[in-house]
Design a protein around this motif. Structure first.
Motif, PDB file in Angstrom:
ATOM      1  N   THR A 133     -21.718  32.387   9.506  1.00 16.21           N
ATOM      2  CA  THR A 133     -21.846  31.741   8.203  1.00 16.21           C
ATOM      3  C   THR A 133     -20.951  30.501   8.188  1.00 16.21           C
ATOM      4  N   ILE A 134     -21.516  29.370   7.776  1.00 14.25           N
ATOM      5  CA  ILE A 134     -20.780  28.104   7.767  1.00 14.25           C
ATOM      6  C   ILE A 134     -20.414  27.741   6.329  1.00 14.25           C
ATOM      7  N   LYS A 135     -19.138  27.467   6.107  1.00 11.73           N
ATOM      8  CA  LYS A 135     -18.653  27.122   4.777  1.00 11.73           C
ATOM      9  C   LYS A 135     -18.030  25.728   4.780  1.00 11.73           C
ATOM     10  N   VAL A 136     -18.207  25.016   3.685  1.00 10.44           N
ATOM     11  CA  VAL A 136     -17.548  23.723   3.494  1.00 10.44           C
ATOM     12  C   VAL A 136     -16.175  23.985   2.885  1.00 10.44           C
ATOM     13  N   VAL A 137     -15.126  23.470   3.551  1.00  8.66           N
ATOM     14  CA  VAL A 137     -13.756  23.692   3.107  1.00  8.66           C
ATOM     15  C   VAL A 137     -13.089  22.349   2.814  1.00  8.66           C
ATOM     16  N   LYS A 138     -12.416  22.258   1.670  1.00  5.18           N
ATOM     17  CA  LYS A 138     -11.695  21.039   1.298  1.00  5.18           C
ATOM     18  C   LYS A 138     -10.313  21.418   0.779  1.00  5.18           C
ATOM     19  N   TYR A 141      -9.531  25.135   0.618  1.00  4.96           N
ATOM     20  CA  TYR A 141     -10.303  26.047  -0.223  1.00  4.96           C
ATOM     21  C   TYR A 141     -11.797  25.892   0.039  1.00  4.96           C
ATOM     22  N   ILE A 142     -12.507  27.018   0.030  1.00  6.14           N
ATOM     23  CA  ILE A 142     -13.951  26.999   0.233  1.00  6.14           C
ATOM     24  C   ILE A 142     -14.637  26.329  -0.957  1.00  6.14           C
ATOM     25  N   GLN A 143     -15.493  25.364  -0.644  1.00  7.49           N
ATOM     26  CA  GLN A 143     -16.245  24.654  -1.671  1.00  7.49           C
ATOM     27  C   GLN A 143     -17.651  25.220  -1.861  1.00  7.49           C
ATOM     28  N   GLU A 144     -18.289  25.549  -0.719  1.00  3.20           N
ATOM     29  CA  GLU A 144     -19.646  26.106  -0.788  1.00  3.20           C
ATOM     30  C   GLU A 144     -20.017  26.743   0.543  1.00  3.20           C
ATOM     31  N   THR A 145     -21.055  27.566   0.492  1.00  2.00           N
ATOM     32  CA  THR A 145     -21.602  28.196   1.688  1.00  2.00           C
ATOM     33  C   THR A 145     -22.953  27.577   1.979  1.00  2.00           C
ATOM     34  N   LEU A 146     -23.117  27.077   3.205  1.00  2.00           N
ATOM     35  CA  LEU A 146     -24.369  26.426   3.575  1.00  2.00           C
ATOM     36  C   LEU A 146     -25.401  27.468   4.001  1.00  2.00           C
TER      37      LEU A 146
END
Length: 213
Positions: A133-138, A141-146
């Motif tokens: 599972t690939i997540k966008v992190v900024k 902190y996790i921003q969203e799950t692709l």
């Protein structure tokens, strides 16, 4: 399909902690990573030219490949993109496969699939579905799950008409843009559609000491 190959092998491989370019490290059979990567294309009669982008002195000193009129050497640049450009400038074939020198496990079947794709396509790239599972992190902190079903990991070779990728490369250099891979330049600077060709998880890039195990 006749083609040429640019094998990019000019990096320092600092994550390997070897003190020298990792492509000259031995695999278990006594041949180096780069020797395996070059041999894949030497074994294919459709490959008319192989441009190895690396330190020519190290190449001549350390590799045990046979003398072959198909092999050309090009010097590496300060970045991977610059190294690829140097290799492309030496390429004489109309179609070029750009391959990482640190991917010594490319299979002949993957190579055949790519060649098949280029009979009808303008560009193609070996890819495998993402397992994780690939997540966008900024900022930690996790921003969203692709959505994993739409995500694939790019491998090499990536194959193009030489004039197309060279034109995109020159535009990128002029703008000071650095792509994450060769396909990203074609995506940005042309309308060419790149065919996603199913690759093989075994076609891994040797990056850390664990990969040699």
């Amino acid at each position: 399909m006749k083609y040429g190959a640019v094998i990019v092998a000019a990096g320092k491989g600092s994550r390997m902690h070897l003190g020298f370019n990792k492509v000259f490290a031995d695999l278990k059979d006594g041949c180096s990573i780069l020797e395996h990567s070059v041999q894949i294309f030497l074994s294919d009669p459709d490959c008319e030219q192989i441009v190895v982008v690396t330190d020519p002195g190290q190449y001549c000193k350390q590799l045990k490949l046979p003398e072959c009129g198909r092999i050309t050497l090009a010097c590496g640049g300060s970045t991977r993109q610059e190294s690829v450009c140097n290799g492309l400038e030496a390429m004489l074939c109309d179609i070029v496969m750009i391959h990482d020198g640190a991917r010594p496990f490319l299979s002949s079947s993957s190579l055949s699939t790519l060649k098949q794709a280029m009979e009808t396509e303008q560009a193609a790239c070996l890819m495998v579905p993402c397992k994780d599972t690939i997540k966008v992190v900024k900022d930690g902190y996790i921003q969203e799950t692709l959505p994993r079903e739409t995500l694939m990991a790019a491998q090499t070779p990536q194959v193009f008409h030489t004039k197309d990728i060279l034109a995109c490369m020159h535009k990128a250099i002029a703008e000071g843009y650095t792509g994450t891979d060769d396909c990203s330049l074609v995506e940005k600077y042309s309308s060419i559609r790149i065919k996603a060709v199913m690759g093989d998880y075994a076609n891994l890039k040797i990056t850390t000491p664990e990969d040699l195990k």
